[in-house]
Enzyme design. Structure first.
Site, PDB file in Angstrom:
ATOM      1  N   HIS A 156      -3.111  13.027   7.956  1.00 39.85           N
ATOM      2  CA  HIS A 156      -4.168  13.955   7.309  1.00 39.85           C
ATOM      3  C   HIS A 156      -4.724  14.993   8.309  1.00 39.85           C
ATOM      4  CE1 HIS A 156      -3.782  11.388   4.063  1.00 39.85           C
ATOM      5  NE2 HIS A 156      -4.933  10.835   3.869  1.00 39.85           N
ATOM      6  N   ARG A 179       7.281  -9.178  -7.494  1.00 32.95           N
ATOM      7  CA  ARG A 179       8.728  -8.447  -7.529  1.00 32.95           C
ATOM      8  C   ARG A 179       9.413  -8.577  -6.124  1.00 32.95           C
ATOM      9  NH1 ARG A 179       4.767  -5.097 -10.036  1.00 32.95           N
ATOM     10  NH2 ARG A 179       3.934  -4.435  -7.789  1.00 32.95           N
ATOM     11  N   GLY A 215      -0.634   8.805   2.157  1.00 32.25           N
ATOM     12  CA  GLY A 215      -1.936   8.383   1.834  1.00 32.25           C
ATOM     13  C   GLY A 215      -1.946   7.667   0.392  1.00 32.25           C
ATOM     14  N   ALA A 272       3.345   0.625   2.302  1.00 31.91           N
ATOM     15  CA  ALA A 272       3.405   1.787   3.512  1.00 31.91           C
ATOM     16  C   ALA A 272       2.016   0.961   4.345  1.00 31.91           C
ATOM     17  CB  ALA A 272       2.969   3.021   2.929  1.00 31.91           C
ATOM     18  N   CYS A 297      -9.520   6.183   4.845  1.00 33.27           N
ATOM     19  CA  CYS A 297      -8.391   6.943   5.834  1.00 33.27           C
ATOM     20  C   CYS A 297      -9.293   8.334   6.346  1.00 33.27           C
ATOM     21  CB  CYS A 297      -7.227   7.211   5.429  1.00 33.27           C
ATOM     22  SG  CYS A 297      -6.843   7.863   3.989  1.00 33.27           S
ATOM     23  N   GLN A 330      -2.972   8.794   8.985  1.00 35.28           N
ATOM     24  CA  GLN A 330      -3.963   7.795   8.263  1.00 35.28           C
ATOM     25  C   GLN A 330      -3.371   6.660   7.951  1.00 35.28           C
ATOM     26  OE1 GLN A 330      -1.963   9.786   6.596  1.00 35.28           O
ATOM     27  NE2 GLN A 330      -1.199   8.199   5.140  1.00 35.28           N
TER      28      GLN A 330
END
Ligand SMILES: NC(=O)c1ccc[n+]([C@@H]2O[C@H](COP(=O)([O-])OP(=O)(O)OC[C@H]3O[C@@H](n4cnc5c(N)ncnc54)[C@H](OP(=O)(O)O)[C@@H]3O)[C@@H](O)[C@H]2O)c1
Length: 381
Positions: free
Chosen positions: A289, A81, A207, A55, A176, A364
């Protein structure tokens, strides 16, 4: 559910997750072309993005592109991976490489977001290779000698670190929730000195990374269909629920996320006496957030002056319309750089103008992670 951008937006098809309700905001072609002309330059630093498939990693790419960050080359690093997966960045195709100890030869700036254990193992390796590491994990935040930086708040903490000196270094990005909180509170602290701060957070799925966002979306669909929700990332149902932050709970009863707010605030403000307490809650919001913050000051500060200070603060916008009951929301700040502040009011439980309550929202993944790190990298240029 709110609209949001990012996850895996840079992938060329393949096994990117289907975030049907989370469409990425399109980057205008003109902006992208301009960014290519301005950003890809022989005289610019070489970059590495560690955790590029996550992310925050995906947001790094968006922010670098949005801000036309100059680079000579860019390495896309993730786990075994993801090795071999292709992604596009500024119209060029890249192959994701497995992170190894050899990944940092010739890399000037390494942006890390692959978790604390990866940072602990590979951060020092990168720094020993001469890279300046900007790390998003908590691995080095409290280490003496590692600056913990919010560019709008304490840029001087990293003034001794120079790019091109041949010497590598570690710089830590704060947590964050700490970044979002201190972006709004620091300008008030600079005026009236905060003695005590009580923070309650309402933290989004993003988050906890890309997989947590997928889980919230999946659970929401499952619950609406009357099915049992799949709980893999979190132990308990997340959709249509909220719970105490999933960080480990310590012997003092606080969880690690809460203690980060306590300790990081003291380090960033260089004020070991400031009293901070926090309660961190995970809420079923996809991205961004929110934080309710109660402040006690050494010197009086009335709410009108506080509002004026916040209006002028860099990276802060004030949304504080009592007449129509319009205040910051996570949805409104999603994909935005600025932190929004509202509900600015005198704390009636304190005498005089020694207390304020405010409500803050910030993206965040962006200001709380990728944007803050890229701003740190910009200060090295
Ligand atoms: N999400 C936020 O808002 C936020 C905010 C501030 C800080 N952070 C911190 O940033 C870090 C990443 O968070 P995230 O939310 O982006 O998590 P995420 O979506 O789960 O992404 C994790 C990334 O780390 C990579 N990775 C995992 N194991 C690896 C290994 N052995 N070697 C190399 N790469 C590996 C993953 O690669 P694969 O895809 O190959 O598995 C992926 O790219 C964490 O330390 C987190 O605490 C996150």
């Amino acid at each position: 559910m709110q609209a949001t951008s990012v996850v895996h937006r840079h992938f060329l098809g393949g096994d990117a997750p289907t975030f049907s309700s989370l469409r990425p905001k399109p980057i205008p072609t003109t902006t992208t072309s301009f960014a290519i002309r301005m950003s890809l330059r022989e005289d610019a630093p070489s970059l590495a993005v560690v955790g590029v498939t996550g992310a925050v990693g995906q947001e790094f790419l968006s922010v670098l592109s949005d801000r036309s960050f100059p680079y000579r080359s860019i390495k896309m690093l993730a786990s075994k991976r993801s090795a071999g997966k292709k992604l596009t960045f500024e119209d060029n195709e890249y192959v994701v490489e497995e992170l190894t100890a050899d990944s940092f030869n010739g890399v000037n700036i390494a942006l890390f977001s692959a978790g604390g254990s990866i940072s602990k193992e590979f951060g020092p390796i990168a720094a020993n290779c001469g890279s300046v590491v900007v790390d998003n994990s908590s691995a080095f935040r409290m280490d003496d000698g590692v600056p913990l930086v919010i560019p709008e708040v304490n840029p001087d903490a990293m003034s001794h670190i120079k790019l091109g000196s041949g010497k590598g270094a570690l710089i830590a990005n704060p947590n964050c929730s700490t970044i979002i909180c201190l972006m709004a509170v620091t300008p008030l602290h600079q005026r009236s000195k905060v003695l005590r701060m009580v923070v309650s957070t309402y933290q989004a799925a993003s988050g906890a990374g890309a997989a947590a966002m997928e889980e919230l979306e999946l659970q929401t669909r499952e619950v609406l269909k009357g099915k049992k929700p799949t709980c893999k990332i979190f132990k308990q149902q997340y959709a249509f629920n909220l719970f105490s932050h999933n960080a480990p709970v310590l012997s003092n009863g606080y969880n690690e996320e809460e203690m980060k707010l306590v300790k990081e605030t003291r380090k960033i403000w260089n004020d070991k006496d400031v009293k901070v307490t926090a309660t961190c809650i995970r809420v079923p919001v996809m991205r961004a957030h929110a934080e309710s913050v109660n402040l006690q000051f050494a010197n009086p500060l009335d709410e009108d002056e506080a509002r004026e200070i916040l209006k002028k603060a860099p990276g802060v916008v004030v949304i504080d319309d009592r007449v129509v009951n319009n205040f910051p929301t996570p949805l409104e700040v999603s994909n935005k750089d600025d932190v929004a502040v509202g509900r600015i009011r005198r704390d009636v439980s304190q005498d005089g103008n020694y207390g304020l309550d405010i409500f803050i929202c910030g993206d965040q993944i962006r200001k709380g992670a990728a944007l803050n790190a890229v701003q740190i990298a910009e200060m090295l240029l």
